[in-house]
Design a protein around this motif. Structure first.
Motif: not given
Length: 190
Positions: A41-42, A48-52, A133-139
């Protein structure tokens, strides 16, 4: 064997994705973290952070980094991981590309049809749900920390989140400046 699985998984993600890259994130996480265990998960959160923060569509960037990391984690050398990155990137776009080329003439001809408008009307709430769902997943605790294990990290993460949200939403701070400010805050605090 991982290359075949990368091709099949990212082809499936590409064809069943509606709503762009953010809607794709929960599907990618389910496949690569939960089902195939290619990433932790980490690692996925970092990807995801790098992709953004890199130029280009987030879904394709995420596929690229995931393909690379999955092959490295499977014990292959770097040059094969580069092939995994290319394969995952191409796999996520080839079927949607063929589909869009195939139906674009039909959509241009019938875009005012009641049937087409109804289909797109039904897709809009589904896309909003996928993005939510993606936003919740990132929390997750990987992004915000765990309040019981490290309250300082959790509180600082919430403060940075609120700073970024209020700055971009209310004060209209440019997103690139906000990314730089939050990155600088993270560097100084952590």
């Amino acid at each position: 064997m991982i290359f075949l699985y990368l091709f099949l998984v990212f082809s499936k993600i590409g064809i069943f994705n509606f709503g762009g890259g953010y809607a794709m994130l929960s599907l990618i996480q389910d496949e690569v973290v939960n089902k195939h265990h290619w990433l932790t998960v980490q690692e996925f959160t970092d990807i995801v952070a790098v992709s953004q923060s890199t130029p280009g569509p987030i879904g394709i960037n995420c596929a690229t980094y995931t393909g690379y990391t999955a092959v490295i984690n499977d014990g292959y050398p770097v040059w094969m991981a580069v092939l995994g990155a290319v394969l995952a990137s191409l796999s996520v776009i080839w079927l949607p590309f063929i589909l869009m080329v195939s139906i674009s003439k039909f959509l241009l001809k019938h875009h005012h049809s009641k049937t087409v408008e109804s289909v797109f009307g039904a897709l809009r709430p589904a896309i909003v749900g996928l993005i939510a769902a993606a936003a919740i997943m990132l929390m997750s605790k990987e992004n915000f920390g765990n309040p019981s294990e490290s309250p300082f990290v959790f509180i600082i993460s919430i403060v940075i989140f609120l700073f970024a949200f209020v700055g971009t939403r209310l004060y209209k701070v440019h997103p690139i400046l906000m990314i730089l400010l939050c990155g600088l805050a993270g560097l100084l605090i952590y």
